[in-house]
Enzyme design. Structure first.
Site, PDB file in Angstrom:
ATOM      1  N   LYS A  23      -3.592  39.775  31.305  1.00 10.29           N
ATOM      2  CA  LYS A  23      -3.075  40.578  30.199  1.00 10.29           C
ATOM      3  C   LYS A  23      -2.963  39.683  28.972  1.00 10.29           C
ATOM      4  CE  LYS A  23       0.647  44.008  30.050  1.00 10.29           C
ATOM      5  NZ  LYS A  23       2.000  44.216  30.577  1.00 10.29           N
TER       6      LYS A  23
HETATM    7  C1  E4P Z   1       3.133  47.450  29.561  1.00 10.54           C
HETATM    8  O1  E4P Z   1       2.263  46.865  30.176  1.00 10.54           O
HETATM    9  C2  E4P Z   1       4.467  46.912  29.332  1.00 10.54           C
HETATM   10  O2  E4P Z   1       4.785  46.110  30.441  1.00 10.54           O
HETATM   11  C3  E4P Z   1       5.546  47.933  29.250  1.00 10.54           C
HETATM   12  O3  E4P Z   1       5.038  49.239  29.483  1.00 10.54           O
HETATM   13  C4  E4P Z   1       6.422  47.833  28.054  1.00 10.54           C
HETATM   14  O4  E4P Z   1       7.402  48.830  28.122  1.00 10.54           O
HETATM   15  P1  E4P Z   1       8.717  48.784  27.228  1.00 10.54           P
HETATM   16  O5  E4P Z   1       8.352  49.128  25.825  1.00 10.54           O
HETATM   17  O6  E4P Z   1       9.617  49.816  27.830  1.00 10.54           O
HETATM   18  O7  E4P Z   1       9.259  47.388  27.336  1.00 10.54           O
END
Ligand code: E4P
Length: 218
Positions: free
Chosen positions: A83
């Site tokens: 990622k």
């Molecule tokens: C996506 O890959 C992120 O890990 C996640 O969805 C972020 O979510 P949040 O905005 O609730 O922290």
């Protein structure tokens, strides 16, 4: 639509996987902070629980750092997805990882143009953050719809839309209606999808009426 669990809590992931409810997992530094355990241990355990894509996020923000960390993370298991953030260096890293045969999830996407660039860099997944757009009084679902339309305009694009920052069952339904390929959700949101008060009420009635019949099935 596929479901990924958006958590670094291995017990939660195991429960969802055993119920056949998830197709993969996404993690991020904030989730690792919450889990408070070594990231490599967490990722190894998650990859033992699921054979689906498991997103492991780099911490570095410069190209060399991202490449070094990503290559290390990719050694953990064949289903690791690196990622990277949606920056110029992140896109360069994406292109390199893809040329090495590693899947990439480009994260922190907040515009359709960013999603176009991620597709151009060969991203396996693009992660538009719905909840965080809603948090600033925009409609995160508009972004999902825009990306869906743009990607559908160009059939050679293979990048999957991974709706992220999902906060509610309605987010899941709307993302599915628009045609997101994947929704990554906290475990509580996935579990809440099964709930309906009329299901509970109806079941209560059936249980009570069945008792009154005095019958048994097996
Ligand atoms: C996506 O890959 C992120 O890990 C996640 O969805 C972020 O979510 P949040 O905005 O609730 O922290």
């Amino acid at each position: 639509m596929k479901f990924f669990a958006d958590t670094a809590d291995v017990a939660e992931i195991r429960e969802l996987a055993e119920a056949g409810l998830i197709d993969g997992v996404t993690t991020n530094p904030s989730l690792v902070l919450k889990a408070n355990r070594p990231y490599s241990d967490i990722l190894k355990e998650i990859c033992d629980v699921t054979s689906g894509p498991v997103s492991a996020e780099v911490a570095a923000t410069d190209l060399d750092g991202m490449l070094k960390e990503g290559r290390e993370l990719a050694k953990i298991a064949s289903n690791i997805v690196i990622k990277v953030p949606l920056t110029l260096d992140g896109l360069k890293a994406c292109r390199t990882f893809r040329s090495e045969g590693t899947m990439v999830n480009v994260t922190l996407c907040f515009s359709a143009n960013q999603a176009l660039l991620a597709a151009k860099a060969g991203a396996s997944f693009i992660s538009p953050f719905i909840g965080r757009l809603d948090d600033i009084n925009l409609d995160g679902m508009d972004l999902i719809a825009e990306i869906r339309q743009i990607y559908d305009n160009y059939p050679t694009i293979e990048t999957e839309i991974l709706a992220a920052s999902i906060r509610s069952p309605n987010h899941v339904k709307e993302a599915a209606l628009i045609g997101a390929d994947v929704c990554t959700c906290p475990a509580a949101v996935i579990k809440s999808l099964v709930k309906h008060p009329l299901t509970d009420k109806g079941l209560e009635q059936f249980v009570s009426d069945w008792k009154k019949t005095g019958q048994t099935i097996a």
